[in-house]
Design a protein around this motif. Structure first.
Motif, short mmCIF file in Angstrom:
data_model
loop_
_atom_site.label_atom_id
_atom_site.label_comp_id
_atom_site.label_asym_id
_atom_site.label_seq_id
_atom_site.Cartn_x
_atom_site.Cartn_y
_atom_site.Cartn_z
N VAL A 44 0.83 -1.22 0.00
CA VAL A 44 0.00 0.00 0.00
C VAL A 44 0.86 1.26 0.00
CG1 VAL A 44 -2.02 -1.06 1.06
CG2 VAL A 44 -0.26 -0.05 2.52
N GLY A 45 2.17 1.07 0.09
CA GLY A 45 3.10 2.19 0.04
C GLY A 45 4.48 1.69 -0.33
N LEU A 46 5.27 2.59 -0.92
CA LEU A 46 6.65 2.25 -1.27
C LEU A 46 7.46 3.53 -1.29
CD1 LEU A 46 8.49 -0.19 -2.25
CD2 LEU A 46 8.08 0.68 -4.57
N LEU A 57 11.13 10.65 -1.64
CA LEU A 57 10.00 10.36 -2.51
C LEU A 57 9.35 9.07 -2.03
CD1 LEU A 57 8.35 10.14 -5.27
CD2 LEU A 57 10.41 9.13 -6.24
N PHE A 58 8.02 9.10 -1.90
CA PHE A 58 7.30 7.85 -1.66
C PHE A 58 5.92 7.93 -2.29
CE2 PHE A 58 6.54 10.24 2.34
CZ PHE A 58 5.15 10.19 2.45
N ILE A 59 5.33 6.75 -2.50
CA ILE A 59 4.00 6.64 -3.09
C ILE A 59 3.09 5.86 -2.15
CG2 ILE A 59 4.85 6.78 -5.48
CD1 ILE A 59 4.52 3.70 -5.64
N VAL A 60 1.80 6.13 -2.25
CA VAL A 60 0.82 5.49 -1.37
C VAL A 60 -0.45 5.21 -2.18
CG1 VAL A 60 -0.79 6.01 0.52
CG2 VAL A 60 1.64 6.49 0.81
N ASP A 61 -0.99 4.01 -2.01
CA ASP A 61 -2.33 3.71 -2.51
C ASP A 61 -3.05 2.96 -1.39
OD1 ASP A 61 -4.69 2.92 -3.65
OD2 ASP A 61 -3.80 2.16 -5.49
N ALA A 62 -3.87 3.68 -0.64
CA ALA A 62 -4.51 3.11 0.55
C ALA A 62 -5.85 2.46 0.25
CB ALA A 62 -4.69 4.21 1.60
N PHE A 84 -7.57 6.67 -2.76
CA PHE A 84 -6.50 7.45 -2.11
C PHE A 84 -5.15 6.99 -2.65
CE2 PHE A 84 -3.42 8.42 1.21
CZ PHE A 84 -3.75 9.72 1.55
N LYS A 85 -4.72 7.61 -3.74
CA LYS A 85 -3.48 7.24 -4.43
C LYS A 85 -2.68 8.52 -4.67
CE LYS A 85 -1.90 5.17 -8.76
NZ LYS A 85 -2.26 4.51 -10.01
N LYS A 86 -1.49 8.60 -4.07
CA LYS A 86 -0.73 9.85 -4.12
C LYS A 86 0.77 9.61 -4.22
CE LYS A 86 -3.98 12.67 -1.49
NZ LYS A 86 -4.17 13.84 -2.32
N VAL A 87 1.44 10.61 -4.79
CA VAL A 87 2.90 10.68 -4.84
C VAL A 87 3.33 11.82 -3.92
CG1 VAL A 87 4.91 11.14 -6.30
CG2 VAL A 87 2.98 9.81 -7.21
N PHE A 88 4.29 11.55 -3.04
CA PHE A 88 4.79 12.55 -2.11
C PHE A 88 6.27 12.80 -2.39
CE2 PHE A 88 1.19 10.55 -0.08
CZ PHE A 88 0.54 11.57 0.59
N ILE A 89 6.61 14.04 -2.75
CA ILE A 89 8.00 14.41 -3.02
C ILE A 89 8.41 15.52 -2.04
CG2 ILE A 89 9.60 15.39 -4.73
CD1 ILE A 89 7.73 14.23 -6.92
N ILE A 146 1.17 7.01 5.65
CA ILE A 146 2.08 8.12 5.32
C ILE A 146 3.23 8.17 6.32
CG2 ILE A 146 2.28 10.64 5.22
CD1 ILE A 146 -0.63 10.60 4.04
N GLN A 147 2.93 8.02 7.61
CA GLN A 147 3.99 8.04 8.64
C GLN A 147 5.00 6.92 8.41
OE1 GLN A 147 0.93 8.02 11.71
NE2 GLN A 147 2.01 9.65 12.78
N HIS A 148 4.50 5.73 8.07
CA HIS A 148 5.38 4.58 7.83
C HIS A 148 6.32 4.88 6.65
CE1 HIS A 148 6.21 0.12 7.52
NE2 HIS A 148 6.56 0.53 6.31
N GLU A 149 5.76 5.40 5.54
CA GLU A 149 6.60 5.70 4.37
C GLU A 149 7.53 6.87 4.62
OE1 GLU A 149 6.77 3.49 2.11
OE2 GLU A 149 5.01 2.41 2.85
N TYR A 150 7.04 7.85 5.36
CA TYR A 150 7.87 9.02 5.70
C TYR A 150 9.10 8.58 6.52
CZ TYR A 150 9.08 13.77 7.17
OH TYR A 150 9.73 14.96 7.38
N ASP A 151 8.88 7.64 7.42
CA ASP A 151 10.01 7.08 8.19
C ASP A 151 11.10 6.57 7.24
OD1 ASP A 151 9.16 7.62 10.74
OD2 ASP A 151 8.70 5.54 11.28
N HIS A 152 10.69 5.89 6.17
CA HIS A 152 11.67 5.33 5.23
C HIS A 152 12.60 6.40 4.66
CE1 HIS A 152 10.96 1.08 4.78
NE2 HIS A 152 9.65 1.25 4.60
N ILE A 153 12.07 7.57 4.33
CA ILE A 153 12.93 8.60 3.74
C ILE A 153 13.79 9.30 4.80
CG2 ILE A 153 11.48 8.89 1.69
CD1 ILE A 153 10.47 11.54 2.94
N ASP A 154 13.50 8.99 6.08
CA ASP A 154 14.35 9.47 7.18
C ASP A 154 15.31 8.38 7.66
OD1 ASP A 154 13.67 12.12 7.37
OD2 ASP A 154 12.21 11.86 8.99
#
Length: 197
Positions: A44-46, A57-62, A84-89, A146-154
């Protein structure tokens, strides 16, 4: 193109990602490849570090959470997740509210699922794939993903949120994942896998 997902133990998963510019080379193709890779692994996220790129950068499709809620009892935490499908940069996140537990998993750490406590509400600023700026507020499962994917970029993994005892109990399993001794049905790159001669 389906890319291999980087497994637990690879240094790229522990690096803080760098911000990117609108003219980042191959951005459109990269995002397309990330969608294909994520759907192939039924995620659901990468996040970009999970495919070996240390960028923010991460993507989400919840929508799978919305589908699950539609099939069973209505779940207030799944509200608003249809489509709910988004790209976050280059996102920046602020968290607030009470912490709540939810069992999380990760495509980079297959077969491991554990309860993680996170704040219930977030406000996030980010650029989308066309580099349009957004500021949005989320709660429930949307905030969680979003928090889970945001952690990845940190450079943070969900296992970093676990207690020392819990991590110790998972140590052998995590070591086996890093060595490629795990049963999965999607492409992965294992940092400690012995190469066949």
């Amino acid at each position: 193109m389906i890319l291999p997902i980087v497994a637990y133990g690879d240094p790229v998963l522990k690096q803080e990602g760098e911000e990117i510019e609108k003219d980042y080379e191959g951005l459109e193709q990269l995002i397309e490849n990330m969608w294909e890779t994520m759907y192939n692994a039924r995620g659901v996220g990468l996040a970009a570090p999970q495919i070996g790129k240390s960028i923010r950068l991460f993507i989400v499709d919840a929508s799978p959470f919305a589908d699950d809620a539609a099939e069973g009892e209505p779940d207030p935490k799944a509200e608003g997740l249809e489509g709910f499908k988004k790209v976050f940069i280059n996102p920046i996140i602020e968290e607030e509210g009470e912490e709540w537990a939810f069992e999380e998993g990760c495509l980079s750490i297959p077969t491991v699922r554990e309860d993680v406590y996170r704040k219930e509400k977030i406000t996030i600023t980010y650029f989308d794939e066309d580099f349009n700026f957004h500021e949005e507020t989320y709660d429930g499962y949307a905030a969680r993903i979003i928090q889970h994917e945001y952690d990845h970029i940190d450079g943070i993994l969900f296992t970093d949120h676990l207690s020392i005892l819990k991590k110790r109990l998972l140590n052998k399993k995590l070591t086996n994942i890093a060595k490629g001794q795990v049963n999965i049905d999607y492409r992965m790159r294992f940092p400690k896998q012995k190469r066949r001669k």
